[in-house]
Design a protein around this motif. Structure first.
Motif, PDB file in Angstrom:
ATOM      1  N   UNK A   1       0.868  -1.187   0.000  1.00 12.61           N
ATOM      2  CA  UNK A   1       0.000   0.000   0.000  1.00 12.61           C
ATOM      3  C   UNK A   1       0.901   1.231   0.000  1.00 12.61           C
ATOM      4  N   UNK A   2       0.884   1.970  -1.108  1.00  8.67           N
ATOM      5  CA  UNK A   2       1.757   3.133  -1.236  1.00  8.67           C
ATOM      6  C   UNK A   2       1.375   4.209  -0.232  1.00  8.67           C
ATOM      7  N   UNK A   3       2.307   5.119   0.014  1.00  2.95           N
ATOM      8  CA  UNK A   3       2.131   6.093   1.088  1.00  2.95           C
ATOM      9  C   UNK A   3       0.892   6.959   0.911  1.00  2.95           C
ATOM     10  N   UNK A   4       0.620   7.441  -0.301  1.00  2.00           N
ATOM     11  CA  UNK A   4      -0.541   8.322  -0.501  1.00  2.00           C
ATOM     12  C   UNK A   4      -1.838   7.619  -0.120  1.00  2.00           C
ATOM     13  N   UNK A   5      -1.949   6.347  -0.528  1.00  2.68           N
ATOM     14  CA  UNK A   5      -3.175   5.606  -0.206  1.00  2.68           C
ATOM     15  C   UNK A   5      -3.229   5.308   1.293  1.00  2.68           C
ATOM     16  N   UNK A   6      -2.084   5.024   1.885  1.00  2.00           N
ATOM     17  CA  UNK A   6      -2.037   4.781   3.326  1.00  2.00           C
ATOM     18  C   UNK A   6      -2.502   6.018   4.097  1.00  2.00           C
ATOM     19  N   UNK A   7      -2.096   7.209   3.628  1.00  2.00           N
ATOM     20  CA  UNK A   7      -2.549   8.445   4.276  1.00  2.00           C
ATOM     21  C   UNK A   7      -4.072   8.551   4.219  1.00  2.00           C
ATOM     22  N   UNK A   8      -4.660   8.211   3.075  1.00  6.87           N
ATOM     23  CA  UNK A   8      -6.109   8.270   2.941  1.00  6.87           C
ATOM     24  C   UNK A   8      -6.790   7.310   3.916  1.00  6.87           C
ATOM     25  N   UNK A   9      -6.225   6.116   4.056  1.00  2.92           N
ATOM     26  CA  UNK A   9      -6.798   5.125   4.967  1.00  2.92           C
ATOM     27  C   UNK A   9      -6.682   5.604   6.410  1.00  2.92           C
ATOM     28  N   UNK A  10      -5.522   6.126   6.763  1.00  2.00           N
ATOM     29  CA  UNK A  10      -5.310   6.636   8.114  1.00  2.00           C
ATOM     30  C   UNK A  10      -6.267   7.791   8.407  1.00  2.00           C
ATOM     31  N   UNK A  11      -6.433   8.682   7.449  1.00  2.00           N
ATOM     32  CA  UNK A  11      -7.359   9.807   7.648  1.00  2.00           C
ATOM     33  C   UNK A  11      -8.788   9.305   7.855  1.00  2.00           C
ATOM     34  N   UNK A  12      -9.195   8.331   7.042  1.00  2.00           N
ATOM     35  CA  UNK A  12     -10.552   7.796   7.155  1.00  2.00           C
ATOM     36  C   UNK A  12     -10.744   7.083   8.492  1.00  2.00           C
TER      37      UNK A  12
END
Length: 315
Positions: free
Chosen positions: A22-33
């Motif tokens: 899971x690339x960093x940008x997508x990980x940020x989205x998951x963490x934010x959600x």
């Protein structure tokens, strides 16, 4: 003794694939959600995920979490971070031969490196990721207790440890007058593999009745990993391993579908609700925002005693 802030049990975000699959940008989205949906606990490890990283060593997941924390000022006040030491290769592409152990020196070094990657001065929970029977248990217990005394870890726990080892470690902690392991992390889900069949996944240890007895008698927190069996409850492209091919699986899935229909919930949500009704905090991985949103919605699924009895009979 430090509080766990995980009673009643909460859904924990597993971050094993962050920075690799899971690339960093997508990980940020998951963490934010996750945080936006009221999630609190992040679970990682210093070895995640060396097997999927071209470097051959771990640290990617912790680095992504650290970058996210820096990009979200103030979020550290709302999240709890759990990480683990034990499995990180000390030599790239050499595991388990060079895996760090649980000597006092290895534990201290592993934690210091984790703190640097995460960009924090402490973790809220530090796990011993697996047993290390080449190191005296008293040494490991002392090292974990020292970290709590220094404020580097607020709480300590044991993942993938035999029940008797945890109980012995807790007694040694009492003798040394240091903080004991007060949390357990083991593999558990509604479906169970065929009894006495070895698991294909090296290092996984299943939750047992003895673990639950110990946890309930001594007030230990219990976390479960592989809670949704790699998505196999719902995804046709993720078939269950052959060790789950037995009559009990078919019986439980029939009840699961009935209960999910009754409650207008998904299979995954019912499984997560079932775990939380057992007093277990399920760790859930996600590769997209929609998955973590679905998982968090399981907190609204209410299983009654009749549902639990139906599952118990099927299992």
């Amino acid at each position: 003794m430090a509080g766990m802030d995980i009673t009643p049990p909460q859904i924990v975000l597993g971050t094993m694939d962050f920075g690799t699959r899971v690339e960093a940008d997508r990980a940020f989205e998951i963490l934010d959600a996750f945080v936006g949906g009221g999630g609190v606990w992040l679970d990682t490890a210093n070895c995640y995920s060396f097997w999927a990283d071209p470097s051959g060593v771990g640290g990617a997941s912790e680095r992504v979490i650290g970058a996210w924390l820096r990009a979200r000022p103030g979020v550290r006040e709302t999240v709890r971070i759990a990480t683990k030491v034990r499995h990180n290769p000390l030599v790239a592409h050499s595991w388990p031969e060079s895996a760090e152990g649980l000597s006092a020196r290895a534990v201290r070094a592993g934690v210091e490196e984790s703190l640097e990657r995460l960009g924090v001065d402490h973790v809220d929970l530090l796990w011993a990721h697996a047993e290390d029977r080449e190191v005296p248990l008293t040494e490991t217990v002392g090292a974990f207790g020292e970290l709590v005394a220094r404020g580097v870890a607020l709480r300590v726990g044991a993942a993938n440890h035999a029940t008797w080892r945890v109980e012995r470690a807790r007694e040694l902690a009492r003798q040394q007058e240091v903080e004991p392991w007060t949390a357990l992390q083991l593999r558990h889900s509604l479906l169970q593999p065929r009894p006495f069949t070895p698991l294909a996944e090296a290092g996984h240890r299943l939750l047992t009745a003895d673990d639950l007895d110990l946890a309930r008698s001594e007030g230990l927190a219990v976390w479960s990993y592989t809670s949704l069996l790699w998505g196999s409850y719902e995804r046709t492209d993720k078939p269950l391993p052959s060790t789950y091919d037995h009559p009990g699986t078919r019986q439980v899935l029939t009840v699961l579908d009935d209960v999910a229909g009754d409650l207008s919930a998904t299979r995954n949500q019912v499984v997560l609700a079932w775990l939380m009704r057992q007093g277990i905090a399920p760790i859930v991985g996600a590769s997209g925002v929609e998955q973590i949103e679905q998982a968090l919605a399981a907190r609204c699924v209410r299983l009654d005693d009749e549902h639990l009895a139906r599952f118990a009979e099927a299992r």
